[in-house]
Design a protein around this motif. Structure first.
Motif, PDB file in Angstrom:
ATOM      1  N   GLY A  80      21.452  39.619  16.063  1.00  0.00           N
ATOM      2  CA  GLY A  80      20.614  38.623  15.407  1.00  0.00           C
ATOM      3  C   GLY A  80      21.201  38.153  14.096  1.00  0.00           C
ATOM      4  N   HIS A  81      21.773  39.075  13.330  1.00  0.00           N
ATOM      5  CA  HIS A  81      22.403  38.702  12.065  1.00  0.00           C
ATOM      6  C   HIS A  81      23.606  37.786  12.318  1.00  0.00           C
ATOM      7  CE1 HIS A  81      20.712  42.778  10.457  1.00  0.00           C
ATOM      8  NE2 HIS A  81      19.786  41.843  10.535  1.00  0.00           N
ATOM      9  N   LEU A  82      24.343  38.052  13.395  1.00  0.00           N
ATOM     10  CA  LEU A  82      25.473  37.191  13.753  1.00  0.00           C
ATOM     11  C   LEU A  82      24.989  35.782  14.088  1.00  0.00           C
ATOM     12  CD1 LEU A  82      28.463  36.718  14.552  1.00  0.00           C
ATOM     13  CD2 LEU A  82      27.876  37.579  16.826  1.00  0.00           C
ATOM     14  N   ALA A 121      22.247  34.318  13.059  1.00  0.00           N
ATOM     15  CA  ALA A 121      21.780  33.671  11.834  1.00  0.00           C
ATOM     16  C   ALA A 121      22.960  33.187  10.987  1.00  0.00           C
ATOM     17  CB  ALA A 121      20.912  34.638  11.031  1.00  0.00           C
ATOM     18  N   ALA A 122      23.999  34.007  10.923  1.00  0.00           N
ATOM     19  CA  ALA A 122      25.164  33.644  10.109  1.00  0.00           C
ATOM     20  C   ALA A 122      25.904  32.430  10.662  1.00  0.00           C
ATOM     21  CB  ALA A 122      26.120  34.835  10.007  1.00  0.00           C
ATOM     22  N   HIS A 175      16.354  39.960  17.709  1.00  0.00           N
ATOM     23  CA  HIS A 175      17.277  39.424  16.705  1.00  0.00           C
ATOM     24  C   HIS A 175      17.113  40.088  15.340  1.00  0.00           C
ATOM     25  CE1 HIS A 175      14.106  36.664  14.974  1.00  0.00           C
ATOM     26  NE2 HIS A 175      13.623  36.820  16.210  1.00  0.00           N
ATOM     27  N   ASP A 176      16.582  41.320  15.367  1.00  0.00           N
ATOM     28  CA  ASP A 176      16.431  42.074  14.129  1.00  0.00           C
ATOM     29  C   ASP A 176      17.596  43.031  13.893  1.00  0.00           C
ATOM     30  OD1 ASP A 176      15.761  43.593  16.353  1.00  0.00           O
ATOM     31  OD2 ASP A 176      14.264  44.801  15.288  1.00  0.00           O
ATOM     32  N   GLU A 225      22.236  46.705  22.706  1.00  0.00           N
ATOM     33  CA  GLU A 225      22.748  45.658  21.818  1.00  0.00           C
ATOM     34  C   GLU A 225      24.070  45.087  22.307  1.00  0.00           C
ATOM     35  OE1 GLU A 225      21.741  43.589  18.086  1.00  0.00           O
ATOM     36  OE2 GLU A 225      20.675  44.832  19.549  1.00  0.00           O
ATOM     37  N   PRO A 280      22.212  43.678  14.565  1.00  0.00           N
ATOM     38  CA  PRO A 280      23.489  43.032  14.240  1.00  0.00           C
ATOM     39  C   PRO A 280      23.732  41.741  15.013  1.00  0.00           C
ATOM     40  CG  PRO A 280      23.820  45.141  15.383  1.00  0.00           C
ATOM     41  CD  PRO A 280      22.394  45.087  14.977  1.00  0.00           C
ATOM     42  N   PHE A 295      30.356  46.160  12.349  1.00  0.00           N
ATOM     43  CA  PHE A 295      29.435  45.425  13.217  1.00  0.00           C
ATOM     44  C   PHE A 295      29.286  46.140  14.553  1.00  0.00           C
ATOM     45  CE2 PHE A 295      28.877  42.360  16.673  1.00  0.00           C
ATOM     46  CZ  PHE A 295      27.683  41.753  16.298  1.00  0.00           C
TER      47      PHE A 295
END
Length: 298
Positions: A209-211, A213-214, A204-205, A80, A207, A66
């Motif tokens: 953003g992925h965090l 979303a998760a 949010h495209d 980021e 890592p 990550f």
């Protein structure tokens, strides 16, 4: 078989504690006292976290991947790691610690990743938007110190996203819009045209953003306008003003930057309402906001 006793640590506990102590001891020769303190505390807290959650090797590798992805996506236009710091509340906690609350002083909030050095200077009453899409907004106020004395010549940097939710640097075409700097007059007053702030998502495209979303979190920031105010002998202020009535305030700001004292009324002005400086808005509706700033002594 696990070595357990009624009165002392287990063999496993001793092994974990011994490792932490050896790592701490490795910094004993650090010449810089502050660096020594920081490294010891980082190690203590990191090891305590690993032990508390019983971190697995796969989970640690995922964390490394990550952070590597955060580095890979970072460039001169996107940071980021600042986004990560922001969404974890680390940025706001650092600001809270570093800027002690002083009664009557304007509160600080997050700097954000979109400030750019060298924004153009505008005169008092000038326009920071530079053709960026959005509803015109007149912003005015006065800068004073804690004794109520006006601060003449204070430098005010202002920047904001446009109505599409993007800062100029996110377009990648070299445009400069939605940002500028100006100086207060002899009475500490300032005024400028900008855009009525609207909510927007942080990038949010990647890592971060992925965090989000998760973990079921929204990337959206409450509508705001950035300020950075500097003046000799006074503490630099980095802050925003937020739009009273913005529905996102009830949902939450993705970087925890909202403070009640910074929520500001943006009065809607119907099309055709005369503007403070006589500007012709060609029949467009607009808004106005007043934001007085009090700077603490350095």
């Amino acid at each position: 078989m696990t070595d357990t006793t009624a009165t002392g640590p287990t063999t496993q506990e001793r092994a974990e504690t011994d490792l932490t102590n050896r790592v701490l001891a490795s910094f004993a020769q650090t010449g810089d006292e502050r660096l020594h303190q920081l490294m010891r505390s980082v190690v203590e807290h990191l090891h305590a976290f690993i032990r508390e959650v019983r971190l697995t090797e796969d989970e640690w590798r995922t964390a490394i991947d990550f952070l590597t992805a955060c580095g890979d996506i970072t460039d001169d236009r996107r940071q980021e790691f600042i986004l990560l710091s922001d969404v974890l509340g680390a940025s706001m906690q650092t600001i809270t610690v570093a800027n002690p609350v002083v009664d009557g002083v304007t509160e600080s909030t997050v700097f954000g990743p979109f400030f750019v050095q060298g924004a153009p200077r505008i005169p008092l009453g000038g326009d920071i938007a530079s053709d960026a899409p959005g509803q015109p907004c007149w912003v005015e106020g006065v800068v004073t110190d804690t004794h109520g004395r006006p601060v003449a010549g204070a430098r005010i940097e202002v920047w904001e996203a446009d109505d599409s939710g993007f800062y100029d640097v996110q377009y990648g075409d070299g445009r400069v819009a939605g940002r500028a700097h100006l100086f207060t007059d002899d009475q500490g007053r300032y005024r400028f045209w900008g855009l009525t702030p609207t909510p927007y998502p942080i990038p949010h495209d990647g890592p971060v953003g992925h965090l989000l979303a998760a973990t079921g979190r929204s990337p959206v920031r409450a509508a705001h306008l950035h300020f950075m105010v500097t003046a000799p002998g006074l503490r630099t202020l980095v802050t925003h003003i937020f739009v009273d009535g913005d529905p996102q305030l009830a949902i939450g700001d993705s970087v925890f930057g909202v403070k009640d004292s910074l929520i500001t009324t943006f009065d809607a002005q119907p099309a055709g309402t005369p503007t403070p400086d006589g500007r012709d808005l060609h029949g467009r509706a607009w808004s106005r906001a007043a934001f007085d700033i009090v700077l603490a002594e350095r």
